[in-house]
Design a protein around this motif. Structure first.
Motif, short mmCIF file in Angstrom:
data_model
loop_
_atom_site.label_atom_id
_atom_site.label_comp_id
_atom_site.label_asym_id
_atom_site.label_seq_id
_atom_site.Cartn_x
_atom_site.Cartn_y
_atom_site.Cartn_z
N ALA A 178 42.53 2.36 29.18
CA ALA A 178 43.08 3.70 29.41
C ALA A 178 43.75 4.26 28.16
CB ALA A 178 44.07 3.67 30.57
N GLU A 179 44.27 3.38 27.29
CA GLU A 179 45.01 3.84 26.13
C GLU A 179 44.13 4.53 25.09
OE1 GLU A 179 48.98 2.32 23.82
OE2 GLU A 179 47.44 0.83 24.25
N TRP A 180 42.82 4.43 25.22
CA TRP A 180 41.93 5.14 24.29
C TRP A 180 42.04 6.65 24.45
CZ3 TRP A 180 38.42 3.75 20.37
CH2 TRP A 180 38.46 2.40 20.03
N ILE A 181 42.70 7.11 25.49
CA ILE A 181 42.96 8.54 25.61
C ILE A 181 43.77 9.03 24.40
CG2 ILE A 181 45.13 8.31 26.92
CD1 ILE A 181 44.29 10.74 28.55
N LYS A 182 44.54 8.13 23.80
CA LYS A 182 45.33 8.50 22.62
C LYS A 182 44.43 8.82 21.42
CE LYS A 182 49.42 5.72 23.84
NZ LYS A 182 50.33 4.62 23.38
N VAL A 183 43.31 8.14 21.31
CA VAL A 183 42.38 8.41 20.21
C VAL A 183 41.82 9.83 20.36
CG1 VAL A 183 40.18 7.77 19.14
CG2 VAL A 183 41.80 5.99 19.87
N GLY B 95 43.99 17.26 18.62
CA GLY B 95 45.25 17.99 18.54
C GLY B 95 46.07 17.90 19.81
N LYS B 96 45.74 16.94 20.67
CA LYS B 96 46.44 16.77 21.94
C LYS B 96 47.15 15.41 21.99
CE LYS B 96 45.11 20.57 24.08
NZ LYS B 96 46.06 21.54 24.66
N ALA B 97 47.64 14.95 20.84
CA ALA B 97 48.27 13.64 20.78
C ALA B 97 49.50 13.57 21.68
CB ALA B 97 48.65 13.30 19.34
N ALA B 98 50.32 14.62 21.67
CA ALA B 98 51.52 14.62 22.50
C ALA B 98 51.16 14.55 23.98
CB ALA B 98 52.35 15.88 22.21
N ASP B 99 50.16 15.33 24.39
CA ASP B 99 49.71 15.30 25.78
C ASP B 99 49.17 13.92 26.14
OD1 ASP B 99 50.35 17.97 26.03
OD2 ASP B 99 48.34 18.66 25.54
#
Length: 381
Positions: free
Chosen positions: A200-205, A211-215
């Motif tokens: 699930a953490e690949w959402i950070k990539v 440009g949605k790193a904060a989200d």
């Protein structure tokens, strides 16, 4: 300014309730601007990527989570005005990425969770696509089908001309055929992570690139908290039912190894996987006798497939009469997910806590008695 889309650190404190202080000098050294933010990406569970920050670029390094000796991939993320030197061996990607092709539903799930489906301009299969927005984009021609693995339509891909193509380089994908279209290809290796939270953490990539790193950080923080809270509820259970997985196809039984993320899900839900001592992390092919020896008296049997109509125990019997020899068939212990009815692949990778709830509800119904199944339910007839 390159980091203009990052959120000030004060926002992080307000949103997450965490304290701490960092000097302007330390922050500037890390990000190149006198600000800190929720938009700083750092993997805590995923083993397949890492991120480092320089004054005018972000370095994204991707590797196989299962095999550190396999090929590695290096990307320098810059804005479009960058004119400096890149580190040796790094491929430049201008961010934020505005358009992308997804080769798998796992990749697509990240875009859908971040609510940016409009950035996905090309996909492969639509066989199990449930998302309303994506289907509308396909109908309107805003998203295109690019063919299937091994038979991609290069003309369509070049006409779309996306900023990037996300690939799964260690699968059979036929990617050599599209390397000459001169579009950056970025590996998305979430499918090789060994834990549900790692996948699930690949959402950070995807957040970092779009440009949605904060989200992405906020989304994952919620996933992580809900998952770990649920896991803690079954950490001390005295009884752990046994569960097996897979089906017979073409004379072979297809399951996953004992080090896979699915096996970890079963453990986190308070169950024991029938191949828990197996050291493989991917798919395993077994003969019927091996499965029966290890799973004849297992409490539960997990099945995922695509079926028209009412899937039930008689259907299983008709498919292979030997299924009736398992206690899980005799005692109605089949945990089932029908991909025709639920958006399994396009949502499950970023909702591991929901899947965990489904399994806990089956394995330990007294812990989550009021849970409404989302993906998996216990077949009753």
């Amino acid at each position: 300014m390159f980091f203009k889309y990052l959120i000030p650190f004060a926002t992080v404190v307000a949103l997450l309730g965490c304290g701490g202080h960092r000097s302007s000098e330390a922050t500037e050294a890390r990000t190149g601007v006198v600000t800190d933010s929720l938009g700083i990406i750092h993997p805590d569970y995923a083993k397949g990527f890492n991120v480092s920050y320089q004054d005018d670029m972000v370095l994204l390094n991707i590797n196989d989570p299962e095999n550190k000796e396999a090929e590695q991939f290096h990307f320098a993320l810059t804005d479009k005005y960058f004119s400096g030197m890149l580190p040796e061996g790094y491929i430049r990607i201008n961010i934020p990425v505005e358009s992308a092709i997804c080769m798998t539903s796992l990749q697509l799930s990240n875009f859908l969770k971040l609510d940016i489906p409009e950035k996905v301009v090309g996909i492969t299969s639509t066989r199990h696509l449930h998302n309303v927005k994506m289907n509308e984009q396909l109908k309107k021609g805003q998203t295109h089908k690019i063919g299937i693995e091994g038979n991609f339509d290069n003309e369509v891909i070049m006409a779309i001309n996306p900023d990037v193509i996300f690939i799964s380089p260690f699968k059979r994908g036929g990617y050599d055929a599209i390397r000459n279209v001169d579009i950056p290809m970025i590996p998305h290796l979430g499918y090789k992570e060994l834990t549900p939270l790692g996948q699930a953490e690949w959402i950070k990539v995807i957040g970092l690139l779009t440009g949605k790193a904060a989200d992405a950080n906020l989304e994952f923080a919620g996933i992580e908290k809900r998952y770990n809270d649920l896991k803690a509820m079954v950490d001390t259970v005295s009884y752990r039912p046994t569960v097996f997985s897979g089906e017979m196809r073409g004379g072979n039984w297809y399951a996953v190894g004992g080090k896979s993320f699915l096996a970890q899900l079963f453990r986190d839900a308070g169950g024991d996987y029938f191949l828990k001592d197996n050291n493989e992390s991917g798919g395993v092919t077994l003969d019927y006798e091996t499965v029966y020896t290890n799973a004849a008296h297992a409490d539960y049997w997990r099945i995922v497939n695509s079926f028209d109509g009412d899937y039930n125990y008689n259907v299983l019997k008709e498919q292979d009469n030997r299924y009736t020899d398992f206690d899980a068939w005799k005692k109605h212990g089949v945990i089932y997910c029908n991909m025709k009815e639920v958006p399994f692949y396009e949502r499950m990778p970023v909702e591991p806590e929901v899947v965990l709830s489904d399994f806990i509800h089956v394995f330990h119904p007294d812990i989550l008695p009021d849970h409404e199944p989302s993906y998996y339910h216990l077949l009753e007839k």
